[in-house]
Enzyme design. Sequence first.
Site, short mmCIF file in Angstrom:
data_model
loop_
_atom_site.label_atom_id
_atom_site.label_comp_id
_atom_site.label_asym_id
_atom_site.label_seq_id
_atom_site.Cartn_x
_atom_site.Cartn_y
_atom_site.Cartn_z
N GLU A 26 -8.61 -2.07 3.59
CA GLU A 26 -8.73 -1.08 2.78
C GLU A 26 -9.08 -1.62 1.32
O GLU A 26 -8.66 -2.43 0.88
CB GLU A 26 -7.47 -0.47 2.58
CG GLU A 26 -7.46 0.72 1.66
CD GLU A 26 -6.18 1.46 1.61
OE1 GLU A 26 -5.32 1.18 2.21
OE2 GLU A 26 -6.08 2.42 0.65
N ARG A 46 2.93 -10.46 10.27
CA ARG A 46 2.08 -10.75 9.10
C ARG A 46 2.57 -12.03 8.55
O ARG A 46 3.75 -12.30 8.82
CB ARG A 46 2.33 -9.64 7.96
CG ARG A 46 3.50 -9.00 7.73
CD ARG A 46 3.56 -8.18 6.54
NE ARG A 46 2.54 -7.01 6.78
CZ ARG A 46 1.39 -6.52 5.77
NH1 ARG A 46 1.28 -7.02 4.91
NH2 ARG A 46 0.95 -5.59 6.03
N LYS A 73 -0.75 -5.71 -1.88
CA LYS A 73 -1.63 -5.62 -3.07
C LYS A 73 -0.98 -4.71 -3.98
O LYS A 73 -1.61 -4.72 -5.27
CB LYS A 73 -2.76 -4.71 -2.25
CG LYS A 73 -3.72 -5.65 -1.32
CD LYS A 73 -4.84 -5.07 -1.03
CE LYS A 73 -4.54 -4.35 0.37
NZ LYS A 73 -5.60 -3.91 0.94
P1 ATP Z 1 -1.04 -4.98 1.78
O1 ATP Z 1 0.47 -4.65 2.48
O2 ATP Z 1 -1.03 -6.38 1.43
O3 ATP Z 1 -1.48 -4.06 0.87
P2 ATP Z 1 -2.59 -4.11 4.22
O4 ATP Z 1 -2.07 -4.21 5.15
O5 ATP Z 1 -2.22 -2.61 3.32
O6 ATP Z 1 -2.22 -5.25 3.04
P3 ATP Z 1 -5.29 -3.96 4.69
O7 ATP Z 1 -6.52 -4.00 3.67
O8 ATP Z 1 -5.00 -2.53 5.16
O9 ATP Z 1 -4.01 -4.32 3.60
O10 ATP Z 1 -5.40 -5.21 5.41
C1 ATP Z 1 -6.43 -5.70 6.31
C2 ATP Z 1 -5.95 -6.26 7.65
O11 ATP Z 1 -5.17 -7.52 7.24
C3 ATP Z 1 -5.24 -5.34 8.45
O12 ATP Z 1 -5.52 -5.48 9.74
C4 ATP Z 1 -3.81 -6.11 8.16
O13 ATP Z 1 -2.87 -5.76 9.11
C5 ATP Z 1 -4.08 -7.49 8.05
N1 ATP Z 1 -3.02 -7.90 7.00
C6 ATP Z 1 -2.65 -7.64 5.64
N2 ATP Z 1 -1.77 -8.39 5.35
C7 ATP Z 1 -1.48 -9.30 6.04
C8 ATP Z 1 -0.79 -10.36 6.24
N3 ATP Z 1 0.29 -10.41 5.04
N4 ATP Z 1 -0.63 -11.31 7.21
C9 ATP Z 1 -1.55 -11.00 8.15
N5 ATP Z 1 -2.11 -10.06 8.17
C10 ATP Z 1 -2.27 -9.04 7.22
MG MG Z 2 -3.16 -1.43 5.37
#
Ligand code: ATP
Ligand code: MG
Length: 568
Positions: free
Chosen positions: A44, A269, A279
């Site tokens: 995102e 994760r 984020k």
């Molecule tokens: P955050 O919680 O940091 O805001 P998010 O999951 O909202 O992260 P996205 O941009 O939606 O961020 O993530 C893109 C991809 O990266 C998704 O498939 C998510 O599952 C994966 N991802 C995000 N954070 C992690 C993590 N700490 N470890 C492994 N994969 C991750």
């Molecule tokens: Mg997400």
Amino acid sequence: MDSLDNEKNEKAREAPSNFIKVIIEEDLKLGRNDSRVHTRFPPEPNGYLHIGHAKSICLNFGLASEYNGLCNLRFDDTNPIKEESEYVESIIEDIRWLGFDWGDRLFYASDYFDTLYKYAVKLINDGKAYVDDLSADQIRQYRGTLTEPGQESPFRNRSAGENLDLFQRMKSGEFENGAKVLRARIDMSHGNLNMRDPVLYRILKAPHHRTGDKWCIYPMYDWAHGQSDSIERITHSLCTLEFEDHRPLYEWFVQNLGIYVPRQIEFARLNLTYTVMSKRRLLQLVKESYVKGWDDPRMPTLSGLRRRGFTPVSIRNFAERVGIAKRDSTVDYALLEHAVREDLNKHAQRVMAVLKPLKVVIENYPEGQTEQLDCVNNPENPDAGSRKVPFSKVIYIERDDFMEDPPKKFFRLAPGREVRLRYAYFITCTDVIKDENGQITELRCTYDPATRGGDAPDGRKVRATMHWVSAEHSLRAEVRLYDHLFRKEDPDDVEEGKTWLDNLNHGSLEILDDCRIEPYAADSKPGDRFQFERQGYFCIDPDTAPGHLVFNRTVGLRDSWAKIAKQG
Ligand code: ATP
Ligand code: MG
């Protein structure tokens, strides 16, 4: 790209298996999905990528390359309020830097807004979606709990015709934000709360970074994600564990639309000690100036790690080593440091640099003479050869390498003591000069001309070898030393009334502005990496300007991970 591909294939052959590979191999064996493997990385664009994302990137792109498949890059841009093109650009740069390529398959969920709208119309026509006038609060109240079933909305039984008319009017902007939503009509007493008539569309009168003012209704994440996967014919849709409870909904949507059914698989994760990864929090650190920006070298972002001096290989190796699991865990930050040390040890140019200089005058060295001494560029790599380093009468050594009144275990320079200057000579301290406050300002030494290159022909030994630079020939540099951003392994470990921000380490940046480095570094460019002998790995910071070298310390030489691993 060739050598990287080779390296990747090599990696893949060696890479340990994991439960996702087991699933993929089973699918391939059964000829599912026409024997294709097609993954995607779906960020995102509401922030910069962090090391957790790197794990997901390496996993998705890695599996695609290992099984001769494809991996798409897709921006999940369904929330116009928090998303910006700055983030899109940084994400593209970071994934390229990591060494991955999506060919011509760069997509945006917003590319599918028209298709998603048609899908919604289909659900309405099939009696599987309805327009609801309840407010967000009411929807929450009607939803029930884990132990109590939900309550049906009074608007749930509108006719398809009425729903269609209202949905079109939502789209054309007739209603205000929050006045209506479109919901799936599933089951208000379902054991899984995600299945209790989830919201598909909300009214949001906000311009979108790609579609501009075209839309004032936007799809919810759950509604957009699976359908985007299906449109792209993704075979294995990998996501983190918190989406496990969303999988029944993911499947309900694609099955009820009668479109291609990708398989969602969840993995744990990545969490790291001494840092935060959400984020939202990283954005707060930036916005409230706790750090200098998203690429501050203390940030766990890929741009921060890059600026800090981390290499793409080190991050890929780290991701590989962390592995893929079904249960959440926290990885020791020392493992990440170990990975970069391992890579830099093999490749970094060695130089001598003095971080806290102490002037040394070698009294018996000829005035005005300069010698060019041979120094090894990288003992780990014989092909790296050697370089000439100037030596002269006045040099700098590290302030910490001298003690006037040394304790028993201090073997470095002290009055009357002889030590080796690396690649140069043995010197003996003969005098200590102080200012009026008693501060040591300079040392007087003598050298033994017979020890040139650092060995005594008579076989006499010294107990310390120290780095040095020639005062006249050395370059001035600013060096930035970094420590963990948080004082505690778990930043959320706080006393009552305190927050994670109270755990910030206010000593995480130390700036040394009067360091001296040998002239070899004169033409360095941002991103160039070095090992400063005995000090650690350093890289040139983009703040470097003509006549003003700025280095970041990537990591020290001491490997605490190796120690932890040994103890374990
Ligand atoms: P955050 O919680 O940091 O805001 P998010 O999951 O909202 O992260 P996205 O941009 O939606 O961020 O993530 C893109 C991809 O990266 C998704 O498939 C998510 O599952 C994966 N991802 C995000 N954070 C992690 C993590 N700490 N470890 C492994 N994969 C991750
Ligand atoms: Mg997400």
